[in-house]
Scaffold this motif. Structure first.
Motif, short mmCIF file in Angstrom:
data_model
loop_
_atom_site.label_atom_id
_atom_site.label_comp_id
_atom_site.label_asym_id
_atom_site.label_seq_id
_atom_site.Cartn_x
_atom_site.Cartn_y
_atom_site.Cartn_z
N PRO A 37 39.46 -0.64 54.15
CA PRO A 37 40.91 -0.84 54.18
C PRO A 37 41.59 0.13 55.15
O PRO A 37 41.29 1.33 55.18
CB PRO A 37 41.33 -0.56 52.73
CG PRO A 37 40.11 -0.94 51.93
CD PRO A 37 38.94 -0.52 52.77
N GLY A 38 42.48 -0.44 55.97
CA GLY A 38 43.24 0.36 56.91
C GLY A 38 42.50 0.72 58.18
O GLY A 38 43.00 1.51 58.99
N ASP A 42 41.58 -4.49 59.62
CA ASP A 42 42.27 -4.51 58.33
C ASP A 42 43.59 -3.76 58.44
O ASP A 42 43.64 -2.62 58.90
CB ASP A 42 41.40 -3.86 57.25
CG ASP A 42 42.00 -3.99 55.87
OD1 ASP A 42 41.58 -4.87 55.12
OD2 ASP A 42 42.91 -3.19 55.54
N LYS A 43 44.66 -4.39 58.00
CA LYS A 43 46.00 -3.84 58.20
C LYS A 43 46.62 -3.28 56.92
O LYS A 43 47.84 -3.15 56.82
CB LYS A 43 46.91 -4.93 58.78
CG LYS A 43 46.42 -5.53 60.09
CD LYS A 43 46.17 -4.47 61.15
CE LYS A 43 45.68 -5.08 62.45
NZ LYS A 43 45.32 -4.04 63.45
N THR A 44 45.81 -2.88 55.97
CA THR A 44 46.34 -2.27 54.76
C THR A 44 47.15 -1.02 55.14
O THR A 44 46.65 -0.17 55.88
CB THR A 44 45.21 -1.86 53.80
OG1 THR A 44 44.41 -3.01 53.51
CG2 THR A 44 45.76 -1.28 52.52
N PRO A 45 48.37 -0.88 54.65
CA PRO A 45 49.19 0.28 55.00
C PRO A 45 48.56 1.59 54.55
O PRO A 45 47.87 1.64 53.52
CB PRO A 45 50.51 0.02 54.26
CG PRO A 45 50.52 -1.44 53.98
CD PRO A 45 49.10 -1.83 53.79
N SER A 47 49.87 4.01 53.14
CA SER A 47 50.35 4.39 51.81
C SER A 47 49.52 3.80 50.68
O SER A 47 49.56 4.28 49.54
CB SER A 47 51.81 3.97 51.63
OG SER A 47 51.95 2.56 51.74
N GLU A 48 48.75 2.75 50.97
CA GLU A 48 47.95 2.09 49.94
C GLU A 48 46.46 2.45 50.01
O GLU A 48 45.65 1.92 49.25
CB GLU A 48 48.10 0.56 50.07
CG GLU A 48 49.52 0.08 49.85
CD GLU A 48 49.66 -1.42 50.04
OE1 GLU A 48 48.62 -2.12 50.05
OE2 GLU A 48 50.80 -1.89 50.20
N LEU A 49 46.09 3.35 50.91
CA LEU A 49 44.69 3.68 51.08
C LEU A 49 44.25 4.76 50.09
O LEU A 49 44.88 5.81 49.98
CB LEU A 49 44.43 4.17 52.52
CG LEU A 49 44.78 3.16 53.62
CD1 LEU A 49 44.41 3.72 54.98
CD2 LEU A 49 44.08 1.83 53.38
N ALA A 53 40.00 2.23 46.67
CA ALA A 53 40.12 1.01 47.49
C ALA A 53 38.94 0.88 48.44
O ALA A 53 38.42 -0.22 48.64
CB ALA A 53 41.44 1.03 48.26
N TYR A 54 38.52 1.98 49.04
CA TYR A 54 37.35 1.95 49.92
C TYR A 54 36.12 1.49 49.14
O TYR A 54 35.37 0.60 49.58
CB TYR A 54 37.07 3.34 50.50
CG TYR A 54 38.05 3.85 51.53
CD1 TYR A 54 39.13 3.09 51.98
CD2 TYR A 54 37.88 5.12 52.06
CE1 TYR A 54 40.01 3.58 52.93
CE2 TYR A 54 38.76 5.62 53.02
CZ TYR A 54 39.82 4.86 53.44
OH TYR A 54 40.70 5.34 54.38
N CYS A 57 36.18 -2.12 48.08
CA CYS A 57 35.93 -2.99 49.22
C CYS A 57 34.42 -3.16 49.43
O CYS A 57 33.93 -4.28 49.62
CB CYS A 57 36.58 -2.39 50.47
SG CYS A 57 36.25 -3.27 52.00
#
Length: 232
Positions: A37-38, A42-45, A47-49, A53-54, A57
């Motif tokens: 993510p990010g 991948d364009k996850t902001p 602020s959400e990382l 989440a990693y 994924c």
């Protein structure tokens, strides 16, 4: 046929595994590289990382496969690999760390990796980067210039929050998966002293040595592939 799931490090994306995918697939195996993510496409902001989440994924990709994977992490990707292994111990054949963050339960980056003089922290403390004129010296000092230029053209800032999150690992899950470490002697990012300190703290089944920089997936892909194919 083995399945290799390849997890990139900081500032990178799935794109950095191109040479390795070609070599592994030419040997008759399946190689999968993903964007955390990010990262990459991948364009996850920012602020959400999170580290969770990693890891989620990686776990989601593992869930979609029909056999155990050899889970390979480079550099910062070692954190995602370790946490995902805690979540899916029954689906992972082995863990491979390429000059990667191999931390114990409860540790984060600050606990193990010394501050690097080339790393710049943003004013808000949310991200880190490396100035373009220092990137080669830090990460790609044995790489061909075309690889360096390609990497720099794709450069992204790195979220700090996932790196500052302590790993949550248990001996019953993460601890029962065989671990292998591929150390890099000329690494100017994660020094050989730091690599070996991590190996001492979290012993691996076997350690391999490459006389190269932090990014053997660019600088010595043939040697790296030979280890993955023949000794793990």
């Amino acid at each position: 046929m083995s399945v290799y799931l390849l997890i990139h490090g900081a500032w990178h994306g799935a794109w950095c595994w191109g040479k390795m995918i070609a070599l592994l697939e030419s040997a008759g195996h399946r190689a999968i590289a993903i964007d955390l993510p990010g990262h990459g496409e991948d364009k996850t902001p920012i602020s959400e990382l999170t580290l969770e989440a990693y890891a989620n994924c990686v776990a989601t990709v593992i869930d979609g496969l029909d056999q155990e994977v050899i889970l390979v992490g480079h550099s910062m990707g070692g954190m995602a690999v370790s946490q995902a292994a805690e979540y899916r111990p029954n689906r992972i054949k082995s863990l491979v760390y390429i000059s990667a963050f191999l931390f114990k339960n409860g540790q984060n980056m600050i606990d193990v990796i010394p501050p690097h003089p080339y790393v710049q922290i943003s004013d808000d403390g949310d991200t880190m980067t490396v100035s373009k004129h220092k990137v080669k010296d830090m990460l790609y000092n044995n790489c061909h210039m075309e690889d360096v230029q390609d990497a720099v053209s794709r450069w992204q800032v790195e979220a700090l929050r996932p790196l500052l999150t302590p790993l949550e690992l248990t001996q019953g899950n993460f601890g029962r998966i065989p671990r292998y470490y591929i150390e890099c002697l000329r690494d100017n990012s994660v020094t050989i002293e730091t690599q070996r300190s991590m190996q001492t703290a979290s012993p691996c089944k076997k350690v391999f040595t490459l006389d190269t920089d932090h990014t053997p997936l660019f600088s010595t892909p043939g040697q790296l592939c030979s280890i993955l194919l023949n000794q793990i």
